[in-house]
Scaffold this active site. Structure first.
Site, mmCIF file in Angstrom:
data_model
loop_
_atom_site.group_PDB
_atom_site.id
_atom_site.type_symbol
_atom_site.label_atom_id
_atom_site.label_comp_id
_atom_site.label_asym_id
_atom_site.label_seq_id
_atom_site.Cartn_x
_atom_site.Cartn_y
_atom_site.Cartn_z
ATOM 1 N N HIS A 145 0.830 -1.208 0.000
ATOM 2 C CA HIS A 145 0.000 0.000 0.000
ATOM 3 C C HIS A 145 0.866 1.261 0.000
ATOM 4 O O HIS A 145 0.744 2.123 -0.876
ATOM 5 C CB HIS A 145 -0.919 -0.010 1.229
ATOM 6 C CG HIS A 145 -1.767 1.222 1.380
ATOM 7 N ND1 HIS A 145 -3.088 1.270 1.003
ATOM 8 C CD2 HIS A 145 -1.477 2.468 1.850
ATOM 9 C CE1 HIS A 145 -3.570 2.488 1.236
ATOM 10 N NE2 HIS A 145 -2.606 3.228 1.758
ATOM 11 N N GLU A 146 1.750 1.347 0.981
ATOM 12 C CA GLU A 146 2.606 2.537 1.076
ATOM 13 C C GLU A 146 3.530 2.611 -0.144
ATOM 14 O O GLU A 146 3.860 3.703 -0.610
ATOM 15 C CB GLU A 146 3.414 2.534 2.378
ATOM 16 C CG GLU A 146 2.581 2.485 3.671
ATOM 17 C CD GLU A 146 1.531 3.582 3.789
ATOM 18 O OE1 GLU A 146 1.720 4.670 3.217
ATOM 19 O OE2 GLU A 146 0.490 3.341 4.453
ATOM 20 N N HIS A 173 1.854 4.564 -2.790
ATOM 21 C CA HIS A 173 2.001 6.013 -2.566
ATOM 22 C C HIS A 173 3.391 6.472 -3.022
ATOM 23 O O HIS A 173 3.539 7.514 -3.661
ATOM 24 C CB HIS A 173 1.885 6.339 -1.068
ATOM 25 C CG HIS A 173 0.489 6.313 -0.525
ATOM 26 N ND1 HIS A 173 -0.516 7.114 -1.010
ATOM 27 C CD2 HIS A 173 -0.066 5.612 0.495
ATOM 28 C CE1 HIS A 173 -1.625 6.893 -0.306
ATOM 29 N NE2 HIS A 173 -1.385 5.973 0.600
ATOM 30 N N GLU A 195 -4.587 7.782 -2.771
ATOM 31 C CA GLU A 195 -5.098 6.497 -2.260
ATOM 32 C C GLU A 195 -5.491 5.568 -3.413
ATOM 33 O O GLU A 195 -5.515 4.352 -3.247
ATOM 34 C CB GLU A 195 -6.278 6.707 -1.304
ATOM 35 C CG GLU A 195 -5.907 7.400 0.013
ATOM 36 C CD GLU A 195 -4.841 6.675 0.832
ATOM 37 O OE1 GLU A 195 -4.640 5.466 0.629
ATOM 38 O OE2 GLU A 195 -4.191 7.338 1.667
HETATM 39 ZN ZN LIG Z 1 -2.730 5.325 2.011
#
Ligand SMILES: [Zn+2]
Length: 494
Positions: free
Chosen positions: A265-266, A269, A295
């Protein structure tokens, strides 16, 4: 003033602000990873002083005079410079309506609140945090009204994270999701009830999990010379420039999937920040455009890619070998079933892909009511627990696992949560568009994530803040359509 001089001053001002932003970013990262507990007061003072300088550089008399001159010559500027002036103008409008002392006080309050939240969560003591939360919501509401006196303050806050997003769009979006997701979650949970995930709920030493993080970062194509990983309570990503992006994770001995999906997830980003065009580096257009677009990258990698069968096939051999003998007797398919198990749960960050947006809906509804003055912070835990029962069908045993679980409100990120759900829905629409051009699953299976990265870089990352989020998204996918997302979930889980 001559145009050249004016632009030189503009550049110099932007450079100083970038340097201050860099310093504040490092302090934030430090405060949330390795800094000792009692450092929060002095860090709050430092950040407060740096914020005062930042405020001056945006709203001081010199800055205002220069901005006026820049606006007057805007049409004669090249596209990138014109956009930077526009962004500066927005920044000025956002900040200048708030008296400087109140602004600084608020920055300090946030640092204190963050520390109190950590303690309250640890001790399961909501009453400790409640006065801070009350103040944070009241201040954010007041600032929103100063910024835009005639608008719904919650909508103004939403716009701080996602320019152009309205309460009406959110209401319709969540109503559509709720109608489809509640029955879908029940069906998917029933289907995965028999899935035995004991092979990924046993002990996985943290040292091995750290190695796993490194491996995953390589798999998704993060440039390790420009991106590092740290450890924190609540994973986040921060980018100072495209040459220095930090991601974080949290390790749980008996839950390797928690850190695994935090890293992916990160990492999403981080890929976004790392992929911004060089010409925007160091300018105010040189970072991700909005939180829903951000996101949409992270949730795309976490769920659409990371929770696909193809991704499980790709990483399973590494896992089986390194984590031996824990995955003996398992297959990529059985592993995929474990990481796509649907089960209503307490924690948003560990929620499965189907129930995740129900967690967001609870927060959306509550923060909207808190800002509207229809709910008092004292009554928040009871309302939180009631909605968890209504949407997810579960009882919340403690505030630590309930209303205190997220750091967002402690950081005054009010109006942020909808970005996660909208970003998730954006991701399904990216997938649909990508599939028109190439076989995404074949790429993932063969480890060619670079092809997916290149698509996103070309369509999204490189633009930084050059386009507004709605315009950027629609230029790729057309209007937001939550049914594309719910159809995707139904196909995958039912
Ligand atoms: Zn996030």
């Amino acid at each position: 003033m001559e145009l050249k001089n004016l632009l030189d001053e503009f550049e110099a001002n932007e450079k100083t602000k970038a340097a201050l932003g860099h310093a504040m970013g490092v302090l934030y990262y430090d405060g949330n990873t390795v800094a000792p507990k009692k450092s929060d007061a002095v860090r709050g003072e430092t950040v407060g002083e740096l914020s005062r300088m930042m405020y001056e550089l945006t709203s001081g008399p010199e800055a205002v005079a220069r901005l006026k001159q820049l606006i007057a010559v805007k049409d004669s500027l090249d596209a990138v410079t014109r956009r930077r002036v526009e962004l500066l103008e927005r920044e000025f409008e956002e900040i200048s309506c708030i008296p400087v002392d109140e602004y600084i006080e608020f920055v300090k309050l946030k640092t204190r609140a963050m520390n109190v939240w950590k303690e309250a969560k640890e001790k399961n003591d909501y009453a400790l945090f409640e006065p801070y939360l009350k103040k944070l919501f009241a201040t954010e509401r007041r600032f929103a009204l100063l910024r835009s006196p005639d608008s719904d303050p919650y909508e103004t806050l939403l716009n701080g994270f996602e320019r152009g997003l309205t309460v009406k769009t959110c209401d319709n979006f969540f109503a559509c999701l709720k109608e489809r997701l509640v029955p879908l979650a029940a069906k998917a949970a029933e289907k995965s009830r028999s899935t035995d995930d004991s092979a990924i709920t046993c002990e996985y030493p943290v040292a091995l999990q750290r190695e796993f993080s490194d491996y995953l970062m390589d798999v998704i194509g993060l440039d390790r010379d420009r991106c590092v990983i740290g450890e924190t309570e609540h994973p986040f990503t921060t980018g100072f420039t495209k040459n220095d992006v930090r991601i974080t994770t949290h390790y749980y001995e008996n839950m390797p999937a928690a850190s695994m999906y935090s890293v992916v997830h990160e990492g999403g980003h981080a890929l976004y920040e790392l992929g911004i065009a060089d010409e925007l580096t160091g300018t105010n257009a040189g970072s991700g455009v909005s939180m829903a677009i951000h996101e949409s990258q992270s949730r795309f990698y976490e769920n659409i890619i990371g929770r696909s069968q193809a991704f499980c096939e790709l990483i399973f051999p590494w896992m089986k070998e390194k984590f031996a003998p824990r995955l003996d007797g398992e297959t990529p398919l059985s592993f995929w079933k474990m990481v796509t198990k649907v089960e209503p749960s307490l924690k948003r960050t560990e929620a499965d892909e189907v129930t995740y947006c129900l967690h967001i809906m609870v927060r959306y509804e509550l923060e909207k009511r808190l800002i509207a003055g229809e709910l008092d912070t004292k009554d928040l835990p009871a309302e939180w627990n009631r909605l968890y029962k209504e949407y997810l069908g579960i009882d919340v045993p403690s505030d630590s696992e309930g209303v205190l679980q997220d750091m967002h409100w402690a950081d005054a990120y009010i109006g942020y949560f909808p970005s996660y759900a909208i970003g998730s829905a954006y991701g399904a629409q990216y997938l649909r568009e990508m599939m028109k051009e190439f076989d995404v699953w074949e790429c993932v299976r063969s480890g060619n994530i670079a092809k997916i990265n290149a698509w996103l870089e070309n369509k999204i990352w490189r633009f930084g803040k050059m386009r507004d989020p709605g315009e950027l998204f629609e230029s790729i996918c057309g209007p937001l359509d939550p049914t594309v997302f719910t159809d995707y979930l139904e196909k995958k889980y039912c």
